[in-house]
Motif scaffolding. Structure first.
Motif, PDB file in Angstrom:
ATOM      1  N   GLU A 121       4.346 -10.815   3.932  1.00  0.00           N
ATOM      2  CA  GLU A 121       4.751 -11.980   4.717  1.00  0.00           C
ATOM      3  C   GLU A 121       4.655 -13.225   3.851  1.00  0.00           C
ATOM      4  OE1 GLU A 121       0.671 -13.160   7.062  1.00  0.00           O
ATOM      5  OE2 GLU A 121       1.972 -11.660   7.981  1.00  0.00           O
ATOM      6  N   TYR A 122       5.430 -14.226   4.223  1.00  0.00           N
ATOM      7  CA  TYR A 122       5.430 -15.509   3.528  1.00  0.00           C
ATOM      8  C   TYR A 122       5.821 -16.571   4.537  1.00  0.00           C
ATOM      9  CZ  TYR A 122      10.469 -14.734   3.370  1.00  0.00           C
ATOM     10  OH  TYR A 122      11.770 -14.496   3.708  1.00  0.00           O
ATOM     11  N   THR A 123       5.474 -17.819   4.251  1.00  0.00           N
ATOM     12  CA  THR A 123       5.734 -18.911   5.186  1.00  0.00           C
ATOM     13  C   THR A 123       6.588 -19.975   4.510  1.00  0.00           C
ATOM     14  OG1 THR A 123       3.615 -18.495   6.261  1.00  0.00           O
ATOM     15  CG2 THR A 123       4.641 -20.621   6.683  1.00  0.00           C
ATOM     16  N   PHE A 174      -4.674 -20.709  -7.656  1.00  0.00           N
ATOM     17  CA  PHE A 174      -3.371 -21.280  -7.973  1.00  0.00           C
ATOM     18  C   PHE A 174      -3.038 -22.317  -6.907  1.00  0.00           C
ATOM     19  CE2 PHE A 174       1.199 -21.214  -8.856  1.00  0.00           C
ATOM     20  CZ  PHE A 174       1.191 -21.085 -10.240  1.00  0.00           C
ATOM     21  N   PRO A 175      -2.474 -23.468  -7.270  1.00  0.00           N
ATOM     22  CA  PRO A 175      -2.176 -24.488  -6.261  1.00  0.00           C
ATOM     23  C   PRO A 175      -1.211 -23.940  -5.206  1.00  0.00           C
ATOM     24  CG  PRO A 175      -1.321 -25.132  -8.427  1.00  0.00           C
ATOM     25  CD  PRO A 175      -2.067 -23.864  -8.612  1.00  0.00           C
ATOM     26  N   PRO A 176      -1.480 -24.182  -3.920  1.00  0.00           N
ATOM     27  CA  PRO A 176      -0.592 -23.654  -2.881  1.00  0.00           C
ATOM     28  C   PRO A 176       0.780 -24.318  -2.933  1.00  0.00           C
ATOM     29  CG  PRO A 176      -2.214 -25.133  -1.922  1.00  0.00           C
ATOM     30  CD  PRO A 176      -2.579 -24.961  -3.378  1.00  0.00           C
ATOM     31  N   GLY A 203       8.443 -24.871  -0.199  1.00  0.00           N
ATOM     32  CA  GLY A 203       8.447 -24.025  -1.384  1.00  0.00           C
ATOM     33  C   GLY A 203       8.622 -24.818  -2.670  1.00  0.00           C
ATOM     34  N   TRP A 204       8.345 -24.152  -3.780  1.00  0.00           N
ATOM     35  CA  TRP A 204       8.516 -24.768  -5.095  1.00  0.00           C
ATOM     36  C   TRP A 204       9.986 -24.657  -5.511  1.00  0.00           C
ATOM     37  CZ3 TRP A 204       4.376 -20.811  -5.774  1.00  0.00           C
ATOM     38  CH2 TRP A 204       3.097 -21.359  -5.684  1.00  0.00           C
ATOM     39  N   LYS A 205      10.476 -25.687  -6.222  1.00  0.00           N
ATOM     40  CA  LYS A 205      11.809 -25.582  -6.812  1.00  0.00           C
ATOM     41  C   LYS A 205      11.791 -24.582  -7.956  1.00  0.00           C
ATOM     42  CE  LYS A 205      13.556 -30.099  -5.565  1.00  0.00           C
ATOM     43  NZ  LYS A 205      14.074 -31.385  -6.040  1.00  0.00           N
ATOM     44  N   GLU A 206      10.679 -24.554  -8.654  1.00  0.00           N
ATOM     45  CA  GLU A 206      10.438 -23.555  -9.696  1.00  0.00           C
ATOM     46  C   GLU A 206       8.944 -23.286  -9.704  1.00  0.00           C
ATOM     47  OE1 GLU A 206      10.195 -26.308 -13.649  1.00  0.00           O
ATOM     48  OE2 GLU A 206      12.191 -25.692 -12.963  1.00  0.00           O
ATOM     49  N   LEU A 207       8.564 -22.152 -10.246  1.00  0.00           N
ATOM     50  CA  LEU A 207       7.148 -21.787 -10.243  1.00  0.00           C
ATOM     51  C   LEU A 207       6.369 -22.700 -11.167  1.00  0.00           C
ATOM     52  CD1 LEU A 207       5.028 -19.816  -9.195  1.00  0.00           C
ATOM     53  CD2 LEU A 207       5.476 -18.411 -11.206  1.00  0.00           C
ATOM     54  N   PRO A 208       5.375 -23.442 -10.635  1.00  0.00           N
ATOM     55  CA  PRO A 208       4.597 -24.335 -11.508  1.00  0.00           C
ATOM     56  C   PRO A 208       3.640 -23.533 -12.390  1.00  0.00           C
ATOM     57  CG  PRO A 208       3.719 -24.379  -9.294  1.00  0.00           C
ATOM     58  CD  PRO A 208       4.944 -23.514  -9.256  1.00  0.00           C
TER      59      PRO A 208
END
Length: 128
Positions: free
Chosen positions: A64-66, A113-115, A120-125
């Motif tokens: 699952e993801y939000t 890891f920062p939430p 969502g992130w535009k790209e994975l930080p």
């Protein structure tokens, strides 16, 4: 010459054929929709694995993801790299249709890891 006994068999074959065409057509439509959705505007978030189950075509992992406060649930073919319960992995999702997603079982998100932001992130930080 056709007998009354053959008519029900032909009817069953016709119904089964139509059903098969529908199932195959739906799967093709879904696969194309999924690919198109994930080739457009996408973002990334963290998915949490919830367990696995054996099916007719192999083992599946539930996760699952939000996104923007709405929880989404999905399944994927199980990768033996995955942690079965409460593993955290990268999920790519469509901005326009967040239910279209891809779980990256090979990219584990470590504790601390920062939430992600709600959208969502535009790209994975990168972790600091």
């Amino acid at each position: 010459m056709e007998t009354d006994e053959n008519r029900p068999n032909k009817l069953l074959v016709g119904i089964a054929t139509l059903f098969l065409i529908f199932v195959v057509g739906y799967n093709i439509y879904y696969a194309i929709s999924h690919k198109v959705a994930l080739s457009g505007k996408v973002r990334y978030t963290v998915g949490t694995t919830k367990g696995t189950k054996f099916g007719a075509s192999g083992r599946f992992i539930f996760y699952e993801y939000t996104v923007n406060g709405k929880k989404h649930e999905d399944t994927d073919s199980y990768s033996y790299e995955s942690q079965q319960l409460d593993g955290h992995y990268l999920v790519k999702f469509s901005v326009d249709e967040p239910e279209y997603n891809e779980l990256y079982q090979n990219i584990r998100i470590p504790d601390g890891f920062p939430p992600p932001p709600p959208e969502g992130w535009k790209e994975l930080p990168k972790q600091r």
